[in-house]
Design a protein around this motif. Structure first.
Motif, PDB file in Angstrom:
ATOM      1  N   HIS A 290     -27.085 -44.954  -1.753  1.00 34.09           N
ATOM      2  CA  HIS A 290     -25.960 -45.819  -2.124  1.00 34.09           C
ATOM      3  C   HIS A 290     -24.993 -45.976  -0.953  1.00 34.09           C
ATOM      4  O   HIS A 290     -24.462 -47.064  -0.727  1.00 34.09           O
ATOM      5  CB  HIS A 290     -25.199 -45.245  -3.309  1.00 34.09           C
TER       6      HIS A 290
ATOM      7  N   PRO B 108     -26.011 -50.529  -5.177  1.00 29.13           N
ATOM      8  CA  PRO B 108     -24.614 -50.742  -5.559  1.00 29.13           C
ATOM      9  C   PRO B 108     -24.405 -52.192  -5.994  1.00 29.13           C
ATOM     10  O   PRO B 108     -25.095 -53.097  -5.524  1.00 29.13           O
ATOM     11  CB  PRO B 108     -23.836 -50.455  -4.277  1.00 29.13           C
TER      12      PRO B 108
ATOM     13  N   GLN C 105     -23.703 -39.917  -9.602  1.00 26.35           N
ATOM     14  CA  GLN C 105     -24.129 -41.315  -9.511  1.00 26.35           C
ATOM     15  C   GLN C 105     -24.152 -41.837  -8.091  1.00 26.35           C
ATOM     16  O   GLN C 105     -24.861 -42.794  -7.810  1.00 26.35           O
ATOM     17  CB  GLN C 105     -23.222 -42.199 -10.365  1.00 26.35           C
TER      18      GLN C 105
ATOM     19  N   THR D 236     -25.291 -41.672  -4.441  1.00 27.32           N
ATOM     20  CA  THR D 236     -26.352 -41.038  -3.667  1.00 27.32           C
ATOM     21  C   THR D 236     -26.250 -41.405  -2.186  1.00 27.32           C
ATOM     22  O   THR D 236     -25.563 -42.367  -1.824  1.00 27.32           O
ATOM     23  CB  THR D 236     -27.730 -41.487  -4.185  1.00 27.32           C
TER      24      THR D 236
ATOM     25  N   ILE E 180     -19.201 -37.347 -12.760  1.00 28.18           N
ATOM     26  CA  ILE E 180     -20.018 -38.553 -12.892  1.00 28.18           C
ATOM     27  C   ILE E 180     -20.166 -39.225 -11.534  1.00 28.18           C
ATOM     28  O   ILE E 180     -21.268 -39.618 -11.133  1.00 28.18           O
ATOM     29  CB  ILE E 180     -19.416 -39.524 -13.929  1.00 28.18           C
TER      30      ILE E 180
ATOM     31  N   GLU F  18     -15.536 -47.660  -4.074  1.00 28.33           N
ATOM     32  CA  GLU F  18     -15.052 -48.154  -5.362  1.00 28.33           C
ATOM     33  C   GLU F  18     -13.767 -48.955  -5.191  1.00 28.33           C
ATOM     34  O   GLU F  18     -13.538 -49.922  -5.911  1.00 28.33           O
ATOM     35  CB  GLU F  18     -14.832 -47.004  -6.337  1.00 28.33           C
TER      36      GLU F  18
ATOM     37  N   PHE G 293     -30.267 -47.723  -8.988  1.00 28.03           N
ATOM     38  CA  PHE G 293     -29.964 -49.121  -8.708  1.00 28.03           C
ATOM     39  C   PHE G 293     -29.136 -49.226  -7.439  1.00 28.03           C
ATOM     40  O   PHE G 293     -28.366 -48.329  -7.107  1.00 28.03           O
ATOM     41  CB  PHE G 293     -29.170 -49.755  -9.863  1.00 28.03           C
TER      42      PHE G 293
ATOM     43  N   GLY H  43     -18.358 -54.623  -9.195  1.00 26.60           N
ATOM     44  CA  GLY H  43     -17.855 -54.522 -10.557  1.00 26.60           C
ATOM     45  C   GLY H  43     -16.964 -55.701 -10.889  1.00 26.60           C
ATOM     46  O   GLY H  43     -16.336 -56.284 -10.005  1.00 26.60           O
TER      47      GLY H  43
ATOM     48  N   VAL I 114     -19.649 -50.569  -7.599  1.00 24.07           N
ATOM     49  CA  VAL I 114     -19.977 -49.599  -8.637  1.00 24.07           C
ATOM     50  C   VAL I 114     -21.369 -49.051  -8.373  1.00 24.07           C
ATOM     51  O   VAL I 114     -22.207 -49.719  -7.759  1.00 24.07           O
ATOM     52  CB  VAL I 114     -19.894 -50.218 -10.054  1.00 24.07           C
ATOM     53  N   PHE I 115     -21.614 -47.824  -8.840  1.00 20.61           N
ATOM     54  CA  PHE I 115     -22.862 -47.127  -8.544  1.00 20.61           C
ATOM     55  C   PHE I 115     -23.507 -46.600  -9.815  1.00 20.61           C
ATOM     56  O   PHE I 115     -22.842 -45.990 -10.646  1.00 20.61           O
ATOM     57  CB  PHE I 115     -22.589 -45.958  -7.589  1.00 20.61           C
ATOM     58  N   PHE I 116     -24.809 -46.842  -9.938  1.00 22.80           N
ATOM     59  CA  PHE I 116     -25.599 -46.325 -11.048  1.00 22.80           C
ATOM     60  C   PHE I 116     -26.890 -45.758 -10.481  1.00 22.80           C
ATOM     61  O   PHE I 116     -27.504 -46.378  -9.606  1.00 22.80           O
ATOM     62  CB  PHE I 116     -25.915 -47.420 -12.076  1.00 22.80           C
ATOM     63  N   PRO I 117     -27.325 -44.596 -10.965  1.00 20.39           N
ATOM     64  CA  PRO I 117     -28.554 -43.989 -10.457  1.00 20.39           C
ATOM     65  C   PRO I 117     -29.742 -44.948 -10.576  1.00 20.39           C
ATOM     66  O   PRO I 117     -29.917 -45.605 -11.594  1.00 20.39           O
ATOM     67  CB  PRO I 117     -28.754 -42.763 -11.358  1.00 20.39           C
TER      68      PRO I 117
END
Length: 105
Positions: A22, A82, A17, A19, A13, A70, A80, A85, A75-78
């Motif tokens: 990121h 960073p 996630q 990139t 994951i 981290e 979006f 969290g 936190v990282f989401f495809p």
């Protein structure tokens, strides 16, 4: 055995996630230069520059970078940028202590 499967799943994951964009965005959020990220993560400046230029790097190198960010609460989401969290301090507070750290470029 479930713990190993969970570890592998979480690493996959993180790989998908996190990139190159990121990486550059996270450095900017923290005010770190490539050299500072290199010092913080143990990843070579060359490897960071290759990654941010969307060239190939080892998976363990990408994980070391992702885990270092981290550990700073990012936190990282495809798709979006960073984000910070809530109550997150990362799964690897000390990337150098990882068993696969010796493989980092």
């Amino acid at each position: 055995m479930a713990t190993l499967a969970m570890k592998i799943t979480l690493e996959r994951i993180a790989l998908f996630q996190f990139t190159p964009a990121h990486c550059a965005q996270a450095r900017a959020m923290l005010g770190w230069s490539v050299e500072e990220l290199s010092e913080e993560s143990g990843v070579s400046v060359d490897a960071i520059q290759r990654f941010e230029a969307e060239r190939d790097v080892l998976d363990v190198t990408r994980l070391a970078l992702a885990y270092r960010f981290e550990s700073q609460g990012l936190v990282f989401f495809p798709g979006f940028a960073p984000g910070r969290g809530m109550n997150v301090r990362g799964s690897t507070p000390d990337p150098v202590g990882r068993a696969d750290y010796a493989m980092v470029e």
